[in-house]
Design a protein around this motif. Structure first.
Motif, PDB file in Angstrom:
ATOM      1  N   ILE A   1       0.844  -1.197   0.000  1.00 37.05           N
ATOM      2  CA  ILE A   1       0.000   0.000   0.000  1.00 37.05           C
ATOM      3  C   ILE A   1       0.879   1.247   0.000  1.00 37.05           C
ATOM      4  CG2 ILE A   1      -1.925   1.174   1.078  1.00 37.05           C
ATOM      5  CD1 ILE A   1      -2.582  -1.699   0.306  1.00 37.05           C
ATOM      6  N   LEU A   2       0.796   2.024  -1.056  1.00 37.73           N
ATOM      7  CA  LEU A   2       1.500   3.298  -1.136  1.00 37.73           C
ATOM      8  C   LEU A   2       0.529   4.411  -0.732  1.00 37.73           C
ATOM      9  CD1 LEU A   2       3.212   2.807  -4.629  1.00 37.73           C
ATOM     10  CD2 LEU A   2       3.894   1.878  -2.395  1.00 37.73           C
ATOM     11  N   GLY A   3       1.030   5.359   0.055  1.00 39.59           N
ATOM     12  CA  GLY A   3       0.144   6.419   0.550  1.00 39.59           C
ATOM     13  C   GLY A   3      -0.864   5.872   1.532  1.00 39.59           C
TER      14      GLY A   3
ATOM     15  N   ARG B   1      -6.466   4.150   2.639  1.00 39.83           N
ATOM     16  CA  ARG B   1      -7.071   3.736   3.915  1.00 39.83           C
ATOM     17  C   ARG B   1      -8.283   2.853   3.671  1.00 39.83           C
ATOM     18  NH1 ARG B   1     -11.253   5.876   6.268  1.00 39.83           N
ATOM     19  NH2 ARG B   1     -11.070   7.873   5.154  1.00 39.83           N
ATOM     20  N   ASN B   2      -9.122   3.246   2.742  1.00 38.25           N
ATOM     21  CA  ASN B   2     -10.288   2.434   2.413  1.00 38.25           C
ATOM     22  C   ASN B   2      -9.884   1.118   1.751  1.00 38.25           C
ATOM     23  OD1 ASN B   2     -13.190   3.772   2.770  1.00 38.25           O
ATOM     24  ND2 ASN B   2     -11.724   5.410   2.397  1.00 38.25           N
ATOM     25  N   MET B   3      -8.826   1.146   0.950  1.00 38.37           N
ATOM     26  CA  MET B   3      -8.343  -0.092   0.329  1.00 38.37           C
ATOM     27  C   MET B   3      -7.838  -1.075   1.377  1.00 38.37           C
ATOM     28  SD  MET B   3      -8.802  -0.357  -2.916  1.00 38.37           S
ATOM     29  CE  MET B   3      -7.642  -1.674  -3.321  1.00 38.37           C
ATOM     30  N   ILE B   4      -7.135  -0.578   2.372  1.00 36.32           N
ATOM     31  CA  ILE B   4      -6.652  -1.459   3.440  1.00 36.32           C
ATOM     32  C   ILE B   4      -7.828  -2.150   4.119  1.00 36.32           C
ATOM     33  CG2 ILE B   4      -5.553  -1.506   5.715  1.00 36.32           C
ATOM     34  CD1 ILE B   4      -3.692   0.753   4.667  1.00 36.32           C
TER      35      ILE B   4
ATOM     36  N   ARG C   1       0.619  -4.549   3.373  1.00 38.91           N
ATOM     37  CA  ARG C   1       1.888  -4.025   3.871  1.00 38.91           C
ATOM     38  C   ARG C   1       1.972  -2.553   3.514  1.00 38.91           C
ATOM     39  NH1 ARG C   1       5.985  -8.826   1.633  1.00 38.91           N
ATOM     40  NH2 ARG C   1       5.003 -10.549   2.808  1.00 38.91           N
ATOM     41  N   LYS C   2       2.153  -1.703   4.522  1.00 39.69           N
ATOM     42  CA  LYS C   2       2.215  -0.266   4.298  1.00 39.69           C
ATOM     43  C   LYS C   2       3.640   0.143   3.932  1.00 39.69           C
ATOM     44  CE  LYS C   2      -1.456   0.489   7.696  1.00 39.69           C
ATOM     45  NZ  LYS C   2      -1.835   1.126   8.976  1.00 39.69           N
ATOM     46  N   PHE C   3       3.759   0.873   2.834  1.00 42.84           N
ATOM     47  CA  PHE C   3       5.067   1.344   2.389  1.00 42.84           C
ATOM     48  C   PHE C   3       5.387   2.692   3.015  1.00 42.84           C
ATOM     49  CE2 PHE C   3       7.587   3.849  -0.723  1.00 42.84           C
ATOM     50  CZ  PHE C   3       8.759   3.104  -0.661  1.00 42.84           C
TER      51      PHE C   3
ATOM     52  N   GLN D   1      11.919   3.006   3.568  1.00 41.02           N
ATOM     53  CA  GLN D   1      11.967   1.783   2.774  1.00 41.02           C
ATOM     54  C   GLN D   1      12.366   2.061   1.330  1.00 41.02           C
ATOM     55  OE1 GLN D   1       7.826   0.429   3.889  1.00 41.02           O
ATOM     56  NE2 GLN D   1       8.884  -1.535   4.138  1.00 41.02           N
ATOM     57  N   ASN D   2      12.945   1.057   0.716  1.00 42.06           N
ATOM     58  CA  ASN D   2      13.228   1.061  -0.713  1.00 42.06           C
ATOM     59  C   ASN D   2      12.078   0.351  -1.415  1.00 42.06           C
ATOM     60  OD1 ASN D   2      14.328  -0.618  -3.149  1.00 42.06           O
ATOM     61  ND2 ASN D   2      15.739   1.103  -2.933  1.00 42.06           N
ATOM     62  N   MET D   3      11.490   0.979  -2.422  1.00 40.99           N
ATOM     63  CA  MET D   3      10.300   0.409  -3.024  1.00 40.99           C
ATOM     64  C   MET D   3      10.576  -0.915  -3.735  1.00 40.99           C
ATOM     65  SD  MET D   3       7.441   2.050  -5.615  1.00 40.99           S
ATOM     66  CE  MET D   3       7.478   3.612  -4.757  1.00 40.99           C
ATOM     67  N   LEU D   4      11.728  -1.028  -4.373  1.00 38.62           N
ATOM     68  CA  LEU D   4      12.066  -2.278  -5.048  1.00 38.62           C
ATOM     69  C   LEU D   4      12.130  -3.433  -4.053  1.00 38.62           C
ATOM     70  CD1 LEU D   4      14.828  -1.144  -7.566  1.00 38.62           C
ATOM     71  CD2 LEU D   4      12.421  -1.575  -8.037  1.00 38.62           C
ATOM     72  N   GLU D   5      12.692  -3.166  -2.892  1.00 36.10           N
ATOM     73  CA  GLU D   5      12.772  -4.200  -1.862  1.00 36.10           C
ATOM     74  C   GLU D   5      11.401  -4.490  -1.266  1.00 36.10           C
ATOM     75  OE1 GLU D   5      15.380  -6.057  -0.863  1.00 36.10           O
ATOM     76  OE2 GLU D   5      16.515  -5.166  -2.518  1.00 36.10           O
ATOM     77  N   ALA D   6      10.648  -3.417  -0.995  1.00 33.93           N
ATOM     78  CA  ALA D   6       9.337  -3.590  -0.367  1.00 33.93           C
ATOM     79  C   ALA D   6       8.367  -4.345  -1.257  1.00 33.93           C
ATOM     80  CB  ALA D   6       8.761  -2.225   0.000  1.00 33.93           C
ATOM     81  N   ALA D   7       8.548  -4.238  -2.582  1.00 32.56           N
ATOM     82  CA  ALA D   7       7.613  -4.861  -3.518  1.00 32.56           C
ATOM     83  C   ALA D   7       7.906  -6.333  -3.787  1.00 32.56           C
ATOM     84  CB  ALA D   7       7.605  -4.087  -4.834  1.00 32.56           C
TER      85      ALA D   7
END
Length: 304
Positions: A7-9, A16-19, A30-32, A37-43
């Protein structure tokens, strides 16, 4: 194993509604945190990236293009599907009334051009992308949208502050419904095209119809009062947000609604929240209209 969504943003209204809707459907979220965090790693290992990140308008030109490239690269490396909330900024003041995938994108203002480029980048990336386009938001709490920040501020005094022509149809989306539809689309992503531009039906109200619907919900007569745009114009020299609000003013005057053909093909059984229930939640942050207050019996018909 449960599917995983990054989840970005995550603190924003769409994310928030998507979560809430993803977790209700059994997903892991998983909240980014872009600061740590590094996005490549988080994804890595995620099935879906929910891009609900939305900087303030004055930062769009600086932040949106590079962030879009980061999301696309992360999705390419992880194989994730990206879902993003779309808006109606792309079409310009001469836009056609029916908003759908075939509607020409003719905006010439800054925000519209940025959104056109954002959509082009996803469409040509090769990453599976679902763009779920919607009108203005109403939420279950005050979340900084036009409705709660401006329009509903005088409801307790029987006034709806309206920023445009009160007889022009305007597209709206109830965020819990939009997020619920987004989850259903994600769960059928294997059946979708690489790029999907889908208009979310939501509600279509003129200002007058919205006033009548709120009258039914609140049990009092709601009068329409015009928004004072002159205050925004005067604030331009010292408020960077002002020029962007003014450049999108036309959306309140140009009649428009969402073309639901593709949505109805994919989700023919989707049941929207009745408009009065959605509005009741949307004004529940106001002390005079708590959720436990019964809705009067003079039900107002949903706008066509």
């Amino acid at each position: 194993m449960r599917p995983i969504a990054l989840i970005l943003g995550a603190t924003g209204r769409f994310s928030r509604n998507m979560i809430e809707q993803l977790e209700a459907a059994g997903w892991e979220t998983r909240k980014f945190d872009r600061k740590t965090q590094n996005m490549l790693e988080a994804a890595k290992g995620v099935d879906v990236i929910v891009n609900g990140a939305n900087p303030q308008y004055p930062q769009w030109k600086r932040d949106v293009p590079p962030f879009t490239h980061q999301v696309i690269e992360a999705a390419k490396q992880s194989g994730a599907t990206v879902i993003i909330p779309g808006n109606n900024y792309c079409f310009g003041p001469n836009m056609k009334s029916t908003i759908g995938p075939q509607t020409p994108q003719k905006a010439t203002n800054e925000l519209g051009l940025i959104r056109i480029e954002l959509e082009r980048l996803y469409k040509t990336s090769g990453v599976q992308t679902i763009l779920l386009r919607a009108g203005d938001f109403i939420d279950t709490s005050a979340s900084g949208n036009w409705f709660d920040l401006i329009m509903a501020t005088k409801l307790e005094k029987g006034k709806l502050i309206y920023p445009g022509k009160t007889d022009a149809p305007h597209a709206w989306a109830y965020l819990p419904d939009m997020a619920r539809a987004a989850v259903q689309l994600l769960e059928m992503r294997d059946q979708l095209n690489t790029y999907e531009d889908i208009s979310f039906p939501g509600y279509t109200w003129t200002g007058d119809e919205l006033g009548k619907a709120l009258s039914a919900v609140t049990g009092q007569t709601i009068a329409i009062k015009s928004f004072n745009w002159w205050m925004i114009r005067l604030s331009q020299p010292f408020w960077s947000l002002a020029k962007h609000l003014l450049e999108m003013r036309y959306l309140w005057d140009v009649p428009h609604w969402m073309d639901t053909k593709r949505f109805d093909e994919l989700l023919p059984d989707f049941q929207a929240t009745p408009e009065q229930e959605a509005l009741k939640h949307a004004i529940s942050h106001l002390p005079a209209f708590p959720l436990n207050k019964p809705i009067p019996l003079n039900q107002h018909k949903r706008a066509a």
